[in-house]
Design a protein around this motif. Structure first.
Motif, PDB file in Angstrom:
ATOM      1  N   ARG A 140      43.397  30.708  31.691  1.00 33.93           N
ATOM      2  CA  ARG A 140      44.109  31.590  30.776  1.00 33.93           C
ATOM      3  C   ARG A 140      43.378  32.925  30.635  1.00 33.93           C
ATOM      4  NH1 ARG A 140      47.159  28.342  31.879  1.00 33.93           N
ATOM      5  NH2 ARG A 140      48.291  26.830  30.578  1.00 33.93           N
ATOM      6  N   VAL A 141      44.115  33.935  30.214  1.00 27.15           N
ATOM      7  CA  VAL A 141      43.516  35.246  29.962  1.00 27.15           C
ATOM      8  C   VAL A 141      42.455  35.110  28.875  1.00 27.15           C
ATOM      9  CG1 VAL A 141      43.961  37.576  29.107  1.00 27.15           C
ATOM     10  CG2 VAL A 141      45.591  36.479  30.667  1.00 27.15           C
ATOM     11  N   PRO A 155      41.202  33.078  40.941  1.00 21.79           N
ATOM     12  CA  PRO A 155      42.470  32.599  40.377  1.00 21.79           C
ATOM     13  C   PRO A 155      43.255  33.664  39.640  1.00 21.79           C
ATOM     14  CG  PRO A 155      40.685  31.976  38.941  1.00 21.79           C
ATOM     15  CD  PRO A 155      40.047  32.660  40.126  1.00 21.79           C
ATOM     16  N   GLY A 156      42.663  34.842  39.441  1.00 26.63           N
ATOM     17  CA  GLY A 156      43.330  35.926  38.728  1.00 26.63           C
ATOM     18  C   GLY A 156      42.539  37.200  38.913  1.00 26.63           C
ATOM     19  N   ASP A 157      42.935  38.238  38.188  1.00 28.13           N
ATOM     20  CA  ASP A 157      42.165  39.475  38.178  1.00 28.13           C
ATOM     21  C   ASP A 157      41.059  39.317  37.136  1.00 28.13           C
ATOM     22  OD1 ASP A 157      43.967  40.346  40.033  1.00 28.13           O
ATOM     23  OD2 ASP A 157      45.107  41.595  38.641  1.00 28.13           O
ATOM     24  N   ILE A 158      39.806  39.440  37.565  1.00 28.34           N
ATOM     25  CA  ILE A 158      38.656  39.034  36.747  1.00 28.34           C
ATOM     26  C   ILE A 158      37.673  40.189  36.574  1.00 28.34           C
ATOM     27  CG2 ILE A 158      36.680  37.460  36.644  1.00 28.34           C
ATOM     28  CD1 ILE A 158      38.370  35.493  38.294  1.00 28.34           C
ATOM     29  N   PRO A 194      50.181  45.522  33.028  1.00 25.43           N
ATOM     30  CA  PRO A 194      50.029  45.264  34.470  1.00 25.43           C
ATOM     31  C   PRO A 194      50.955  46.167  35.282  1.00 25.43           C
ATOM     32  CG  PRO A 194      50.212  43.207  33.254  1.00 25.43           C
ATOM     33  CD  PRO A 194      50.527  44.291  32.282  1.00 25.43           C
ATOM     34  N   GLU A 195      50.436  46.713  36.366  1.00 21.57           N
ATOM     35  CA  GLU A 195      51.231  47.601  37.203  1.00 21.57           C
ATOM     36  C   GLU A 195      50.992  47.297  38.672  1.00 21.57           C
ATOM     37  OE1 GLU A 195      50.113  51.694  37.021  1.00 21.57           O
ATOM     38  OE2 GLU A 195      48.012  51.244  36.619  1.00 21.57           O
ATOM     39  N   LEU A 226      41.219  38.709  33.221  1.00 23.41           N
ATOM     40  CA  LEU A 226      41.986  39.821  32.659  1.00 23.41           C
ATOM     41  C   LEU A 226      43.481  39.594  32.811  1.00 23.41           C
ATOM     42  CD1 LEU A 226      41.999  42.655  31.385  1.00 23.41           C
ATOM     43  CD2 LEU A 226      41.826  43.602  33.688  1.00 23.41           C
ATOM     44  N   PHE A 227      43.925  39.235  34.021  1.00 18.96           N
ATOM     45  CA  PHE A 227      45.341  38.961  34.272  1.00 18.96           C
ATOM     46  C   PHE A 227      45.459  37.682  35.085  1.00 18.96           C
ATOM     47  CE2 PHE A 227      45.550  43.762  34.142  1.00 18.96           C
ATOM     48  CZ  PHE A 227      46.155  43.821  32.889  1.00 18.96           C
ATOM     49  N   THR A 228      46.523  36.925  34.862  1.00 19.40           N
ATOM     50  CA  THR A 228      46.798  35.714  35.630  1.00 19.40           C
ATOM     51  C   THR A 228      48.264  35.684  36.046  1.00 19.40           C
ATOM     52  OG1 THR A 228      47.336  34.425  33.645  1.00 19.40           O
ATOM     53  CG2 THR A 228      45.043  34.398  34.380  1.00 19.40           C
TER      54      THR A 228
END
Length: 210
Positions: free
Chosen positions: A59-60, A73-76, A131-132, A181-183
Motif C-alpha cells: 500500500r501507499v 512493486p510500485g514507484d518508491i 499521478p501523470e 509513493l504510487f501503486t
C-alpha cells in the motif's frame, strides 16, 4: 492476474497471542498439567521486522525493502541503500529500452532509516502531484513530523533521481529501503501502457470494417 510474490515488506509490529493449550498427564487422564514454556508463543509484541508479502498487499506509505535483482512493486522513494553513499543502480530497459544501468540516490533526510525499527519510529508527510503519464517529471516533497504530528524542519524535494519506478530492476546493489509513493494504476508504467495501435490504413478500414 495475481501479482508476483516478492520480499516487499512492511516495518510494522505484529502482536503474537498465547496458546491456551493444556497437556494431559499420560499416567493419569484425569489430571491436567499446565502448558510448558516451549508451547507458548511470544506474548509481548516483537520488535518491528521485515516480512514477505505479495505485490497486491503493498500500500501507499508502506516501508519496503528490495533486494538485488528484484523488480519494484510500485514507484518508491529511496530512503537508504546498502551502499555507504546511499546510491543504487537500476535497469530501465522495460521502460525506455536502454540496457545501461542508471544511478539513483536517496533522499538526504531519510538516510538514518537503515532498519525496520528505525522506520517504525519516524513519521513523515509526503505531498505529491497527481499521478501523470510524463515519465521524466515528478514533483513531490517530504516533511518529517514530530510526536504531535506537526511539521519538524524544512520539507525536502523529491524528484525522479530519488525515486525507483515500477518496471525497473535493482542491480549491483544488495538492498534498498524505501517508501511506496504510487501503486497499481497510479504508477507511471501502467499509466503509459495502452492498447496496441492498429496498423491498418484508413482506406482499408473503410473497405473492410471487420
Amino acid at each position: 492476474m495475481r501479482s508476483k510474490s516478492k520480499t516487499f515488506t512492511r516495518g510494522i509490529k505484529i502482536p503474537y497471542r498465547k496458546k491456551k493449550s493444556l497437556h494431559k498427564d499420560s499416567s493419569d487422564s484425569s489430571t491436567l498439567k499446565p502448558p510448558r514454556d516451549d508451547d507458548l508463543v511470544d506474548v509481548e509484541t516483537p520488535k518491528p521486522h521485515w516480512r514477505s508479502t505479495a505485490w497486491e498487499d503493498v500500500r501507499v506509505g508502506d516501508f519496503v525493502k528490495i533486494r538485488a535483482d528484484e523488480p519494484f512493486p510500485g514507484d518508491i522513494i529511496i530512503c537508504t541503500t546498502s551502499d555507504p553513499e546511499d546510491v543504487c543502480f537500476v535497469e530501465t530497459k522495460n521502460l525506455d529500452g536502454e540496457t545501461n544501468l542508471k544511478s539513483r540516490k536517496s533522499v538526504g533526510s531519510l538516510g538514518h532509516l537503515r532498519s525496520a525499527d528505525a522506520c517504525a519510529k519516524h513519521a513523515f508527510r509526503i505531498d505529491a502531484d497527481r499521478p501523470e503519464t510524463n515519465m521524466y517529471r515528478l514533483n513531490a516533497k517530504i516533511t518529517a513530523l514530530n510526536e504531535k504530528g506537526e511539521d519538524e524542519g524544512k520539507a525536502e524535494p523529491i524528484d525522479l533521481n530519488t525515486v525507483l519506478l515500477r518496471g525497473t530492476v535493482l542491480r549491483n546493489t544488495d538492498w534498498v529501503i524505501g517508501i511506496v509513493l504510487f501503486t497499481g494504476g497510479d504508477t507511471k508504467i501502467v499509466l503509459n501502457s495502452g492498447g496496441t495501435p492498429s496498423k491498418r490504413s484508413k482506406l482499408e478500414r473503410q473497405m473492410n470494417p471487420m
